[in-house]
Write a protein that holds these residues in place. Structure first.
Motif, short mmCIF file in Angstrom:
data_model
loop_
_atom_site.label_atom_id
_atom_site.label_comp_id
_atom_site.label_asym_id
_atom_site.label_seq_id
_atom_site.Cartn_x
_atom_site.Cartn_y
_atom_site.Cartn_z
N GLY A 1 8.61 10.70 3.07
CA GLY A 1 9.66 11.99 3.50
C GLY A 1 8.58 12.27 4.78
N ILE A 2 9.02 12.27 5.70
CA ILE A 2 8.37 13.42 6.53
C ILE A 2 8.63 15.16 6.37
N ALA A 3 7.31 15.26 5.76
CA ALA A 3 7.74 16.51 4.44
C ALA A 3 6.68 17.98 5.39
N VAL A 4 7.50 18.41 6.63
CA VAL A 4 6.81 19.19 7.43
C VAL A 4 7.03 20.58 6.62
N THR A 5 7.42 20.38 5.55
CA THR A 5 7.44 21.86 4.70
C THR A 5 6.63 21.98 3.23
N GLU A 6 6.19 20.91 3.06
CA GLU A 6 5.61 21.00 2.32
C GLU A 6 4.11 21.81 2.51
N ASP B 1 13.21 3.13 6.77
CA ASP B 1 11.95 2.27 5.42
C ASP B 1 10.37 2.91 6.28
N PRO B 2 9.88 2.58 4.80
CA PRO B 2 8.32 3.23 4.76
C PRO B 2 7.72 1.92 5.29
N LYS B 3 8.62 1.05 4.60
CA LYS B 3 7.19 -0.47 5.23
C LYS B 3 7.86 -0.79 6.91
N ALA C 1 -11.11 9.79 7.68
CA ALA C 1 -9.78 10.02 7.72
C ALA C 1 -8.30 9.44 6.81
N PHE C 2 -9.25 10.67 5.99
CA PHE C 2 -8.78 10.14 4.40
C PHE C 2 -8.22 11.19 3.57
N GLY C 3 -7.54 10.40 2.47
CA GLY C 3 -7.29 12.24 1.61
C GLY C 3 -5.92 12.98 1.16
N HIS C 4 -5.09 12.23 2.32
CA HIS C 4 -3.71 12.97 2.75
C HIS C 4 -2.85 12.45 1.88
N GLY C 5 -2.46 12.73 0.10
CA GLY C 5 -1.69 12.69 -1.14
C GLY C 5 -0.44 12.90 -0.09
N HIS C 6 0.18 13.08 -0.67
CA HIS C 6 1.98 13.37 -0.71
C HIS C 6 2.15 13.19 0.64
N LEU C 7 0.71 13.29 1.98
CA LEU C 7 1.71 13.50 3.21
C LEU C 7 0.94 12.56 4.05
N GLY C 8 0.86 11.73 3.29
CA GLY C 8 0.11 10.78 4.97
C GLY C 8 1.11 9.98 5.65
N LEU C 9 2.10 9.67 5.52
CA LEU C 9 3.10 9.60 6.76
C LEU C 9 3.55 10.65 7.47
N THR C 10 3.96 12.13 6.34
CA THR C 10 3.38 13.29 7.53
C THR C 10 2.99 13.23 8.65
N GLN C 11 1.59 13.11 8.04
CA GLN C 11 0.21 13.81 8.49
C GLN C 11 -0.54 12.48 9.34
N GLY C 12 -0.02 11.50 9.26
CA GLY C 12 -0.29 9.94 9.58
C GLY C 12 -0.70 10.30 11.87
N PRO C 13 -0.14 10.44 12.20
CA PRO C 13 0.25 10.33 14.07
C PRO C 13 -0.87 11.15 14.57
N THR C 14 -0.67 12.38 13.59
CA THR C 14 -1.64 13.66 13.66
C THR C 14 -3.09 13.49 13.38
N LYS D 1 0.31 -1.75 -0.22
CA LYS D 1 0.02 -0.15 0.13
C LYS D 1 1.37 1.00 -0.18
N ALA D 2 -0.32 2.34 -0.13
CA ALA D 2 0.92 4.05 -0.82
C ALA D 2 1.60 3.83 0.77
N SER D 3 0.80 3.13 2.56
CA SER D 3 2.22 4.19 3.02
C SER D 3 3.41 3.11 4.07
N PHE D 4 3.89 1.64 2.72
CA PHE D 4 5.16 1.81 2.72
C PHE D 4 5.94 1.53 1.03
N GLY D 5 4.91 2.37 0.65
CA GLY D 5 5.86 2.13 -0.92
C GLY D 5 5.89 3.97 -1.15
N ASN D 6 6.04 4.73 -0.20
CA ASN D 6 6.67 6.19 -0.24
C ASN D 6 7.82 6.09 -0.41
#
Length: 437
Positions: free
Chosen positions: A65-70, A216-218, A391-404, A57-62
């Protein structure tokens, strides 16, 4: 008992009663797992359902980046002048599958409307607000589940092929700085001092120290999923065909007819979430923005941090499993077969910047980023039912915004006041009857 003590006692009794609440989370990606983590910490009985909990899934194939500046949405003024040129290149940064085009029109129409200067300022402010909380929520989660050493805090480097490229993006960098992003402009020699593997094509760059990446995102989702199972969460394999609100909660039906009930159900199924939301009566503009990458286990070059190639719209991230080269956006729906020529094209582009890179042995991948037209996730209660939360629709920022997102949904589940204003994330923004904000 005085008023304050009575009020405090009432809150404690209410939270004690709610602690035994049952919660079903649909989706075992980083967002769903983060929601489950917060619900479990608050004392809920948690069940996670996914068609393939351990699967791709996208969560481990991304890109990791923890892209807080995006902070700038994808739709910006003037973008439409570039889109036709990108689309004409079958292996360029943007592609649309012809058969999917009619389905895409409503999404594209909204995407164009939010590309005004005023909307970009508003959306950027919302992204800045949620991203400002990322490390406050992510770091404690990582520490708790055993991922403390998996966060690489070395910033990111955005590089350009010319002075004109940096000038082109200067307004965007200025907007980011106004929202709290720290930047440092670098000359070609300074860029290569930071990343010696970069070749002479690079003429300058911008360093953003607040960015980080994971090893490693996975591994992130695997460790978190196992921690949840070890601490009482039930993880089920199944396809959710229907979600139905009930007066005292909600129910879902799995493929095969089995029905499960809970006090609260959270829809965190990524790009597949819109189908369930529509069943409930909530209109959602959500598309799969299909992303491609190649991971090379022995690339022959070393990078210290994620490198973003601004002119060509792709990235390279040094992971523990190899160098991951990813990017591109393809709109083709959830069912069309991958076009791995796009993964190969990214490797060829990377070779221009990393002339010493070995191309052999790469593992190609495609995943479905859940993209909204305004680049903001959908977080909040369903319109027809307060017992269903999105809780969906995070685009490129799922890993970044997931815990928040997990923290916000935890607050909604247990009747606490979320840390952010929720209107901009509401599913109601897609309603045909609702006026634009």
């Amino acid at each position: 008992m005085d008023t304050v003590a009575s009020f405090t006692s009432g809150i404690q009794k209410r939270e004690s009663l709610m602690a035994g609440m049952s919660v079903i989370v649909v989706g075992a990606g980083i967002v769903g797992l983060s929601v489950a983590y917060e619900a479990l910490l608050s004392g809920a009985a948690v069940t996670i359902i996914d068609r393939d909990p351990e699967g791709d899934k996208a969560s481990f194939g991304n890109a990791g980046g923890i892209a807080v500046t995006e902070l700038i949405p994808l739709s910006v003024p003037g973008l439409w002048k570039k889109v036709p040129f990108w689309a004409l290149d079958p292996l360029g940064p943007l592609a649309v599958r012809v058969r999917h085009t009619p389905h895409l029109f409503p999404w594209l129409w909204r995407f164009a409307k939010v590309g005004s200067a005023s909307e970009v300022r508003r959306i950027s402010g919302v992204l800045a607000e949620i991203n400002s909380r990322v490390y406050d929520d992510l770091v404690p989660l990582f520490n708790t589940v055993g991922l403390a050493n998996d966060l690489c805090c070395k910033g990111a480097l955005t590089v350009y092929e010319s002075e004109s490229g940096l000038r082109r993006d200067r307004a965007e960098w200025d907007a980011k700085r106004a929202l709290g992003v720290v930047t440092q402009e670098l000359s070609a020699s300074q860029v290569r001092h930071m990343e010696p593997a970069l070749g002479p094509i690079v003429k300058n760059g911008v360093f953003t120290p607040q960015w980080s990446h994971v090893s490693d995102p996975k591994r992130i989702v695997d460790v978190l999923r196992c921690w949840l199972a070890d601490n009482g969460a039930e993880i089920l394999r199944g396809q959710v065909d229907r979600v139905e609100p009930r007066t005292d909660g909600a129910a879902l039906t799995l493929n095969g007819g089995k029905t499960l009930r809970a006090a609260k159900i959270v829809i965190a199924a990524g790009a597949w979430s819109a189908q369930l939301a529509m069943q409930l009566g909530d209109r959602v503009l959500l598309e799969s923005e299909r992303g491609y990458n190649t991971t090379i286990a022995s690339p022959g070059v070393a990078l210290e941090r994620e490198v973003i190639f601004a002119d060509r719209k792709f990235v390279a991230t040094p992971l523990s499993i190899g160098l991951r080269i990813g990017g591109a956006a393809e709109f083709g729906g959830l069912k069309a077969a991958p076009n791995f020529d796009r993964s190969k094209a990214l490797v060829k582009l990377a070779k221009l910047y990393l002339p010493g890179m070995k191309e052999e042995g790469g593992v190609e991948w495609m995943g479905h980023r859940p993209a909204t037209p305004d680049s903001l996730p959908v977080i909040g209660r369903s319109g027809p039912s307060p017992h269903v939360i999105y809780a969906f629709g995070h685009g490129h920022l799922g890993l970044t915004q997931g815990p928040t997102t997990g923290k916000i949904v935890g607050d909604l589940l247990f009747g606490r006041q979320p840390c952010l204003k929720m209107e901009s994330f509401s599913v109601a923004r897609f309603s045909l009857k609702r006026k634009r904000l």
